[in-house]
Scaffold this active site. Structure first.
Site: not given
Length: 137
Positions: A101, A49, A123
Site C-alpha cells: 500500500c 502493516c 527501525c
C-alpha cells in the site's frame, strides 16, 4: 517504484486510520521514541502493516537496539517492503515503505555493528504495525 496493490483516496485513508496513524503511515511522520506499543514487546508472531494487513516482519527477526522504536534485522521477504532514498530532516536515510500500500513504516540503517545476521536495523514505527500473535496449541 511499482504501483501500490492497495490504492485508496486520502479521504478513505483518513476514515480508516486514526489521526496519529495517518500522520505516520500516509504523511511519513515519526512517533515519539519509547512511546510505541511494540518497542519492548517480546510476543511471538507476525507484524502486519496497520494500513493494509500485509505481513511484513516476524518476531524472530526483532532485536533490542535500544533506539526507542521496534527494530528488525530483516523483513519476511525482500518484496514485502520498498526501500527509497529519503533526504528529509537534513540527512540522507533509506525509507521503508509497505510494498502493498506504499505506507511509510520507518527507516533502515546498515553498518551499526549489531550482532545480527544482516547488520541491518529496520527501525519501524509501532503505529505502522499490528502484531498478530502466534497461536498456541
Amino acid at each position: 517504484m511499482e504501483p501500490a496493490e492497495v490504492v485508496k483516496s486520502e479521504q478513505e485513508w483518513r476514515e480508516q486510520l486514526t489521526p496519529a496513524e495517518y500522520a505516520v503511515l500516509r504523511q511519513a511522520g515519526t512517533e515519539p521514541a519509547w512511546r510505541g506499543e511494540y518497542t519492548e514487546t517480546k510476543t511471538k508472531g507476525v507484524y502486519e502493516c496497520r494500513a493494509c494487513g500485509a505481513e511484513l516482519f516476524r518476531s524472530d527477526t526483532k532485536f533490542e537496539s535500544h533506539c526507542g522504536w521496534p527494530s528488525f534485522f530483516s523483513p519476511l521477504a525482500g518484496d514485502r517492503v520498498i526501500l527509497r532514498e529519503d533526504r528529509s530532516m537534513g540527512m540522507v536515510r533509506v525509507e521503508v515503505l509497505c510494498a502493498r500500500c506504499h505506507s511509510h513504516l520507518g527507516h533502515v540503517f546498515e553498518g551499526e555493528g549489531f550482532p545480527t545476521p544482516t547488520d541491518q536495523r529496520y527501525c519501524i514505527n509501532s503505529i505502522s504495525l499490528r502484531l498478530v500473535p502466534d497461536e498456541t496449541p
